[in-house]
Scaffold this motif. Structure first.
Motif, short mmCIF file in Angstrom:
data_model
loop_
_atom_site.label_atom_id
_atom_site.label_comp_id
_atom_site.label_asym_id
_atom_site.label_seq_id
_atom_site.Cartn_x
_atom_site.Cartn_y
_atom_site.Cartn_z
N SER A 138 16.09 -17.34 -10.02
CA SER A 138 16.98 -17.67 -9.01
C SER A 138 18.14 -17.06 -8.78
O SER A 138 18.84 -16.92 -7.73
N LYS A 139 18.49 -16.32 -9.97
CA LYS A 139 19.81 -15.53 -9.83
C LYS A 139 19.90 -14.20 -9.94
O LYS A 139 20.81 -13.43 -10.18
N GLU A 140 18.58 -13.65 -9.83
CA GLU A 140 18.43 -12.09 -9.76
C GLU A 140 18.92 -11.49 -11.40
O GLU A 140 19.94 -10.54 -11.15
N LYS A 141 18.42 -12.17 -12.24
CA LYS A 141 18.90 -11.46 -13.64
C LYS A 141 17.78 -11.08 -14.40
O LYS A 141 16.64 -11.30 -13.97
N GLY A 142 17.88 -10.40 -15.40
CA GLY A 142 16.98 -9.68 -16.22
C GLY A 142 17.43 -9.72 -17.60
O GLY A 142 18.31 -9.87 -18.20
N LEU A 143 16.18 -9.63 -18.40
CA LEU A 143 16.14 -9.35 -19.85
C LEU A 143 15.64 -7.90 -20.59
O LEU A 143 14.76 -7.47 -19.91
N PHE A 144 16.12 -7.37 -21.66
CA PHE A 144 15.64 -6.45 -22.26
C PHE A 144 15.77 -7.02 -23.72
O PHE A 144 16.41 -7.31 -24.16
N VAL A 145 14.03 -7.16 -23.95
CA VAL A 145 13.85 -7.94 -25.25
C VAL A 145 13.61 -6.83 -26.45
O VAL A 145 12.84 -5.81 -25.97
N LEU A 146 13.98 -6.99 -27.58
CA LEU A 146 13.62 -5.93 -28.61
C LEU A 146 12.43 -5.75 -29.08
O LEU A 146 11.62 -6.75 -29.43
N MET A 147 11.61 -4.78 -28.73
CA MET A 147 10.32 -4.58 -29.13
C MET A 147 10.26 -3.78 -30.24
O MET A 147 9.53 -3.92 -31.14
#
Ligand SMILES: O=c1ccn([C@@H]2O[C@H](COP(=O)(O)O)[C@@H](O)[C@H]2O)c(=O)[nH]1
Length: 284
Positions: free
Chosen positions: A142-151
């Protein structure tokens, strides 16, 4: 989806992510000597670098430890830097690497996707599993956010746990596949998910292995410059299109050291960003 905006920025300006890991010792002499608070000094440094790199990079990564270590003064500069990036219509990554139980992760989500420390993307740690990540989902929707998760991280000791064999595979690969599955419902028009992965440039083989296994993951790649990651692998990574932003922090923000200790120091950051963009093989 926010990832589509990041892909557009990459197309327009190239895949460099300028890392604002700002320390007082990195400031040019004129700024160190100025009669203003440490918070104002840090922000002035960041503001000038942002002004002079706007058309050379896809986004900015602001590493919170560098600001937290200076207490409230530092956090004020962290907050002002994120706001300034937004005012300039650029995208920010709050590099906070959080991971905790659901009720606490809910508060991290509120703290870093709303209010004073609001960023477009944040980095998170997947070690505690999906309930430590799911509180961020409503913000992605709903808020146009994103994640980068440690791979697969860029540090030398990343092999301690990440390279362990699990079910005939390295742990980092199991983790990467799981992260991609969390991101399936957030795939945008670009074909990439707003849940992406952090993979270090220092492990070229692992980067290609992960790319070959995953379909929809966009990557944040640290390890260029100060950590010595070899950009040659990026040609192979980008053969079907650019699927990553490449971060450089120290090499960009200290480019003026011993060269320009005056108000024009940020032009050295610009020059290094342009050099890096060419070095990693970006052509418009
Ligand atoms: O695996 C990782 C994850 C995050 N980082 C962060 O990226 C920058 C790298 O800084 P340089 O000065 O370009 O080396 C820094 O903020 C790290 O915390 C990483 O290096 N590796």
């Amino acid at each position: 989806m926010i990832i589509d905006r990041l892909c557009e920025e990459v197309k327009k300006y190239g895949p460099v992510c300028v890392g604002l890991d700002t320390k007082i010792e990195y400031l040019p002499e004129y700024l160190k000597d100025k009669d203003i608070s440490d918070s104002e000094k840090l922000f002035e440094f960041n503001r000038k670098i942002i002004d002079d790199t706007l058309d050379t990079c896809a986004c900015y990564k602001v590493q919170i430890a560098h600001y937290e270590s200076l207490g409230l003064e530092g956090l004020k500069a962290y907050s002002e830097t994120l706001k300034y990036i937004k005012e300039n219509n650029k995208l920010s990554i709050g590099d906070i690497k959080r991971g905790d139980i659901l009720s606490t992760a809910t508060m991290y989500a509120k703290a870093h996707f709303e209010g004073e420390f609001e960023a477009d993307f944040i980095t998170v740690n997947p070690y505690m599993g999906e309930d430590a990540i799911s509180p961020y989902y409503e913000y992605i929707k709903s808020k146009e956010k994103g994640l980068f998760v440690l791979m697969k991280t860029s540090n030398p000791s990343s092999s301690d746990f990440q390279d362990l064999e699990v079910k005939d595979e390295k742990l980092y690969m199991e983790v990467a596949k799981k992260i991609e599955s969390w991101g399936e419902e957030f795939v945008g028009q670009s074909g990439y998910s707003s849940i992406g992965g952090v993979v270090g440039l220092t492990g070229a083989g692992e980067l290609i292995n992960i790319k070959n296994e995953l379909k929809n993951s966009f990557f944040l790649i640290p390890g260029y410059g100060a950590q010595g990651g070899d950009p040659k692998v990026l040609k192979q990574l980008f053969k079907d299109g650019i699927c990553a932003v490449i971060n450089s922090s120290r090499k960009i923000i200290t480019a003026h050291k011993n060269v320009d200790e005056t108000e024009t120091f940020s032009l050295c950051a610009r020059k290094e960003t342009l050099r890096m963009r060419e070095d990693i093989g970006w052509e418009k």
